[in-house]
Design an enzyme around this catalytic site. Sequence first.
Site, PDB file in Angstrom:
ATOM      1  N   ASP A 156      52.460  39.937  70.904  1.00  0.00           N
ATOM      2  CA  ASP A 156      52.353  40.717  69.641  1.00  0.00           C
ATOM      3  C   ASP A 156      52.339  39.667  68.426  1.00  0.00           C
ATOM      4  OD1 ASP A 156      53.142  43.269  68.115  1.00  0.00           O
ATOM      5  OD2 ASP A 156      54.437  41.745  67.131  1.00  0.00           O
ATOM      6  N   TYR A 264      53.651  40.603  58.107  1.00  0.00           N
ATOM      7  CA  TYR A 264      52.535  41.505  57.817  1.00  0.00           C
ATOM      8  C   TYR A 264      52.097  41.745  56.408  1.00  0.00           C
ATOM      9  CZ  TYR A 264      54.365  43.732  62.178  1.00  0.00           C
ATOM     10  OH  TYR A 264      54.348  43.928  63.506  1.00  0.00           O
ATOM     11  N   HIS A 325      54.661  48.308  74.898  1.00  0.00           N
ATOM     12  CA  HIS A 325      54.206  47.195  74.217  1.00  0.00           C
ATOM     13  C   HIS A 325      54.985  45.933  74.538  1.00  0.00           C
ATOM     14  CE1 HIS A 325      52.791  45.076  70.639  1.00  0.00           C
ATOM     15  NE2 HIS A 325      54.086  44.832  70.301  1.00  0.00           N
TER      16      HIS A 325
END
Length: 350
Positions: A156, A264, A325
């Site tokens: 990730d 982010y 994921h």
Amino acid sequence: MGVWMLLLKLALFYGLCTFYGIVALVKLFFQVVFNGRTTLEVKARPNPPNCLNDPNLGRHNYIKLKDVKLHYVETGDRSKSLIVCLHGFPEFWYSWRHQLQEFKKDFWVVAVDMRGYGDSDKPTGVGSYTSEKLVGDIEELVSALGRKSCVVMAHDWGAFVAWQFATKYPEMVDRLIVMNGPHPAVFHRYIASSLRQFYKSWYTFFVQIPFLPEFVFRSNDVSLINRSFLSHPKNKLTFCEHDIEAYKYTFGSKGAFTGPLHYYRNIGKFLLDGLDTNTSIISKVKVPVLIIWGTEDKYLCKELVQMSSDVCEQCTVRMVKGATHFVQQDSPRIVNQHVHEFLKDFSLCS
């Protein structure tokens, strides 16, 4: 034309941020109405669960870098080749618990809490979490551990950093193993042309808002952890109660989400660029790469796998059917097998 296009991009970007913020507020409001103030509460967890201090997972250590002090868990023989494990969101070193136990016989394995996470330093400000700083941390970490190179295993957001690290410092990466994490330049290009990926990445816009995402993620006793790790039937079979408690202990304190969300908040400009057609050439990744990908990833499209492979000079792809994921946690046996095969001809001499 250029100015108007920029204004359009900004309007779209901040419009999406505002929209998702309003949706989150409305949802939270109705949860409070129907479930009461307990929706806003977080259970007190003054002591870590025993699994975080399990000696079978390794030894806890800290290392001081130029800007931050990082916490890591290490296991295996320090004289053997080094594997550095980089986690994603919302994770920390514990996401590599299965790999720490599996590879300690043949390698020196180090699972790090990246800056802003877990017991590592949490510098303030969005500017403390740029890609340059994140990549720099790994370069300094490997050197501080006394090595010139290592195997990098990442998932990730850790994969995002690992791709960049391997591109900038190929001489420091013996092998690169990425799990459900596309090459960042590929992702930025793909999101410009894929409405499906654009929709899957809605949370990237939501977290650009200050304060609100942190509050929402901590609400209802850190409900983000349940949504992340228990929303898929396969996860419910592989995440034990003490695993969930470990994550809630780590992310339950005030401010625990801010550093991770700053990751982010630093890619907003990349997303803006990605909304336009990008014709620039992506630099080839020169080190041997293994991509492991859970097919049931609800955040990332499968097309990113081949696109990421295409920017590598030497790449092996292994799809894990039915995995989510969080592939290294919900399908550890298969993942570890793929990693062993990829590293079987790798010299174990330091």
